[in-house]
Design a protein around this motif. Structure first.
Motif, mmCIF file in Angstrom:
data_model
loop_
_atom_site.group_PDB
_atom_site.id
_atom_site.type_symbol
_atom_site.label_atom_id
_atom_site.label_comp_id
_atom_site.label_asym_id
_atom_site.label_seq_id
_atom_site.Cartn_x
_atom_site.Cartn_y
_atom_site.Cartn_z
ATOM 1 N N ILE A 1 -66.609 -12.198 56.789
ATOM 2 C CA ILE A 1 -66.430 -13.540 56.226
ATOM 3 C C ILE A 1 -65.013 -13.696 55.671
ATOM 4 N N ALA A 2 -64.518 -12.670 55.012
ATOM 5 C CA ALA A 2 -63.152 -12.720 54.467
ATOM 6 C C ALA A 2 -62.147 -12.960 55.587
ATOM 7 N N ARG A 3 -62.271 -12.232 56.656
ATOM 8 C CA ARG A 3 -61.333 -12.403 57.785
ATOM 9 C C ARG A 3 -61.533 -13.741 58.483
ATOM 10 N N LYS A 4 -62.770 -14.157 58.607
ATOM 11 C CA LYS A 4 -63.055 -15.432 59.260
ATOM 12 C C LYS A 4 -62.347 -16.583 58.561
ATOM 13 N N TYR A 5 -62.298 -16.519 57.235
ATOM 14 C CA TYR A 5 -61.663 -17.583 56.463
ATOM 15 C C TYR A 5 -60.226 -17.250 56.075
ATOM 16 N N GLN A 6 -59.622 -16.383 56.874
ATOM 17 C CA GLN A 6 -58.185 -16.124 56.842
ATOM 18 C C GLN A 6 -57.679 -15.408 55.590
ATOM 19 N N PHE A 7 -58.521 -14.583 54.974
ATOM 20 C CA PHE A 7 -58.037 -13.756 53.885
ATOM 21 C C PHE A 7 -57.480 -12.471 54.480
ATOM 22 N N ALA A 8 -56.360 -12.016 53.957
ATOM 23 C CA ALA A 8 -55.652 -10.874 54.531
ATOM 24 C C ALA A 8 -56.494 -9.604 54.536
ATOM 25 N N ASP A 9 -57.283 -9.412 53.493
ATOM 26 C CA ASP A 9 -58.124 -8.224 53.397
ATOM 27 C C ASP A 9 -59.250 -8.496 52.402
ATOM 28 N N GLN A 10 -60.173 -7.547 52.318
ATOM 29 C CA GLN A 10 -61.328 -7.749 51.448
ATOM 30 C C GLN A 10 -60.923 -7.742 49.979
ATOM 31 N N GLN A 11 -59.894 -7.002 49.624
ATOM 32 C CA GLN A 11 -59.444 -6.960 48.230
ATOM 33 C C GLN A 11 -58.931 -8.329 47.785
ATOM 34 N N THR A 12 -58.126 -8.974 48.624
ATOM 35 C CA THR A 12 -57.618 -10.309 48.304
ATOM 36 C C THR A 12 -58.767 -11.301 48.211
ATOM 37 N N PHE A 13 -59.693 -11.211 49.160
ATOM 38 C CA PHE A 13 -60.856 -12.090 49.151
ATOM 39 C C PHE A 13 -61.670 -11.884 47.871
ATOM 40 N N SER A 14 -61.941 -10.637 47.529
ATOM 41 C CA SER A 14 -62.741 -10.341 46.337
ATOM 42 C C SER A 14 -62.080 -10.855 45.072
ATOM 43 N N ARG A 15 -60.773 -10.664 44.959
ATOM 44 C CA ARG A 15 -60.050 -11.136 43.772
ATOM 45 C C ARG A 15 -60.105 -12.664 43.690
#
Length: 121
Positions: free
Chosen positions: A76-90
């Motif tokens: 899901i993080a990658r699908k919505y264009q977040f660079a990595d899971q850490q950036t998405f989580s933050r």
């Protein structure tokens, strides 16, 4: 086309492109206004900052997908264009107050803090 219609068309385009790279530059290129002019128009007609709206829509779409599917968080993080899971989580924790895994596991899937698509009259 008047300015409200331009913003309305831009909002429709943004909604259909949440899964693609969206930056202020790509949105302004699509609309044909300068970045500064478009941001002023958007704020005037919506009361929101364009960049903040784009981030809120993307993280809200990701949150809704987390509640409706069993897809891995990294997917899901990658699908919505977040660079990595850490950036998405933050980003997710800053917006919703919980990390993505806790949000999903705690059945916190409420409409609270979700940013629905804007609709201009």
């Amino acid at each position: 086309m008047n300015r409200v219609n331009i913003i309305r068309e831009m909002l429709l385009w943004v909604e259909s492109n949440l899964e693609h790279p969206l930056s202020l530059d790509s949105v302004t290129a699509r609309v044909g206004y300068s970045k500064w002019h478009l941001q002023r128009l958007f704020r005037k007609h919506t009361g929101q900052r364009l960049g903040s709206y784009l981030r809120a829509r993307r993280i809200s779409a990701a949150a809704e997908e987390m509640c409706l599917t069993d897809y891995p968080i990294i997917y899901i993080a990658r699908k919505y264009q977040f660079a990595d899971q850490q950036t998405f989580s933050r980003t997710f924790k800053n917006h919703f107050g919980l990390p993505p895994g806790e949000y999903r596991n705690a059945n916190s899937c409420s409409k609270k803090r979700l940013c629905p698509p804007l609709k201009l009259l």
